[in-house]
Design a protein around this motif. Structure first.
Motif, short mmCIF file in Angstrom:
data_model
loop_
_atom_site.label_atom_id
_atom_site.label_comp_id
_atom_site.label_asym_id
_atom_site.label_seq_id
_atom_site.Cartn_x
_atom_site.Cartn_y
_atom_site.Cartn_z
N GLY A 74 0.81 -1.21 0.00
CA GLY A 74 0.00 0.00 0.00
C GLY A 74 0.84 1.25 0.00
O GLY A 74 2.05 1.20 -0.22
N LEU A 75 0.14 2.36 0.27
CA LEU A 75 0.78 3.67 0.32
C LEU A 75 0.93 4.09 1.77
O LEU A 75 -0.02 4.01 2.56
N VAL A 76 2.13 4.55 2.12
CA VAL A 76 2.38 4.97 3.49
C VAL A 76 3.32 6.17 3.47
O VAL A 76 4.13 6.31 2.55
N GLN A 77 3.20 7.01 4.47
CA GLN A 77 4.08 8.17 4.56
C GLN A 77 5.45 7.75 5.11
O GLN A 77 5.56 6.74 5.82
N PRO A 78 6.47 8.53 4.80
CA PRO A 78 7.79 8.24 5.38
C PRO A 78 7.71 8.17 6.90
O PRO A 78 7.02 8.98 7.53
N GLY A 79 8.40 7.18 7.44
CA GLY A 79 8.35 6.95 8.88
C GLY A 79 7.26 6.01 9.32
O GLY A 79 7.23 5.59 10.48
N GLY A 80 6.38 5.67 8.40
CA GLY A 80 5.26 4.79 8.72
C GLY A 80 5.64 3.32 8.68
O GLY A 80 6.81 2.96 8.47
N SER A 81 4.63 2.48 8.86
CA SER A 81 4.85 1.03 8.92
C SER A 81 3.86 0.31 8.01
O SER A 81 2.74 0.78 7.78
N LEU A 82 4.29 -0.82 7.54
CA LEU A 82 3.44 -1.75 6.81
C LEU A 82 3.84 -3.17 7.19
O LEU A 82 4.99 -3.41 7.58
N ARG A 83 2.91 -4.07 7.04
CA ARG A 83 3.21 -5.48 7.28
C ARG A 83 2.77 -6.28 6.07
O ARG A 83 1.60 -6.25 5.69
N LEU A 84 3.72 -6.99 5.48
CA LEU A 84 3.42 -7.86 4.36
C LEU A 84 3.33 -9.30 4.87
O LEU A 84 4.06 -9.69 5.79
N SER A 85 2.45 -10.06 4.26
CA SER A 85 2.38 -11.47 4.57
C SER A 85 2.38 -12.27 3.27
O SER A 85 1.94 -11.77 2.23
N CYS A 86 2.86 -13.48 3.35
CA CYS A 86 2.89 -14.36 2.19
C CYS A 86 2.67 -15.78 2.66
O CYS A 86 3.42 -16.28 3.51
N ALA A 87 1.65 -16.40 2.11
CA ALA A 87 1.31 -17.77 2.46
C ALA A 87 1.56 -18.68 1.26
O ALA A 87 1.08 -18.40 0.16
N ALA A 88 2.27 -19.76 1.52
CA ALA A 88 2.54 -20.74 0.47
C ALA A 88 1.61 -21.94 0.65
O ALA A 88 1.42 -22.41 1.77
N SER A 89 1.06 -22.40 -0.46
CA SER A 89 0.18 -23.56 -0.40
C SER A 89 0.49 -24.47 -1.59
O SER A 89 1.08 -24.05 -2.57
N GLY A 90 0.03 -25.71 -1.48
CA GLY A 90 0.29 -26.67 -2.53
C GLY A 90 0.99 -27.89 -1.98
O GLY A 90 0.98 -28.16 -0.79
N THR A 91 1.64 -28.62 -2.88
CA THR A 91 2.23 -29.90 -2.51
C THR A 91 3.64 -29.74 -1.94
O THR A 91 4.60 -30.36 -2.39
N ILE A 92 3.72 -28.90 -0.92
CA ILE A 92 5.01 -28.61 -0.29
C ILE A 92 5.35 -29.68 0.73
O ILE A 92 4.54 -29.99 1.60
N SER A 93 6.55 -30.22 0.60
CA SER A 93 7.03 -31.16 1.59
C SER A 93 7.76 -30.44 2.71
O SER A 93 7.51 -30.68 3.89
N SER A 94 8.65 -29.55 2.34
CA SER A 94 9.33 -28.72 3.32
C SER A 94 9.86 -27.47 2.64
O SER A 94 10.09 -27.46 1.44
N ILE A 95 10.02 -26.42 3.43
CA ILE A 95 10.52 -25.15 2.90
C ILE A 95 11.98 -24.98 3.28
O ILE A 95 12.33 -25.06 4.46
N ASP A 96 12.79 -24.71 2.27
CA ASP A 96 14.21 -24.50 2.50
C ASP A 96 14.51 -23.03 2.81
O ASP A 96 15.37 -22.74 3.63
#
Length: 120
Positions: A9-31
């Protein structure tokens, strides 16, 4: 494997954001899993990545301001970005390096990107 990213998103200097990322599918393990970014006219660069064994790599420019964390049960990483600067502006891409059920080797996947704009 699908990567679902959110939180840009849009944020002013000095501000904060939080990104998230979810992986799905035939994952056995994440390296390794984390975030890269690409600013206009520049190459894609590593922002932060968490590796097997929980070691974390950060770009020098974000150390002390960004924190990457992981929820193993959800195959999700979170990037808390504080004290944002205009130079943090760019498209942020989630990346995962994983082994898959029924397949040999490690597989590299990218999310579609989420825009982060830091501007007054």
């Amino acid at each position: 494997v699908q990567l679902q990213a959110s939180g840009g998103g849009l944020v002013q200097p000095g501000g904060s954001l939080r990104l998230s990322c979810a992986a799905s599918g035939t994952i056995s393990s994440i390296d390794a899993m984390g975030w890269y970014r690409q600013a206009p006219g520049k190459q894609r660069e590593l922002v932060a990545r968490i590796n097997r064994g929980d070691s974390t790599n950060y770009a020098h420019s974000v150390e002390g301001r960004f924190t990457l964390s992981r929820d193993n049960a959800k195959n999700t990483v979170y990037l808390q970005m504080n004290s944002l600067k205009p130079e943090d502006t760019g498209v942020y891409y989630c990346n995962v390096l994983a082994s898959l059920r029924g397949r040999l080797g490690l597989w590299d996947y990218w999310g579609q990107g989420t825009q982060v704009t830091v501007s007054s």
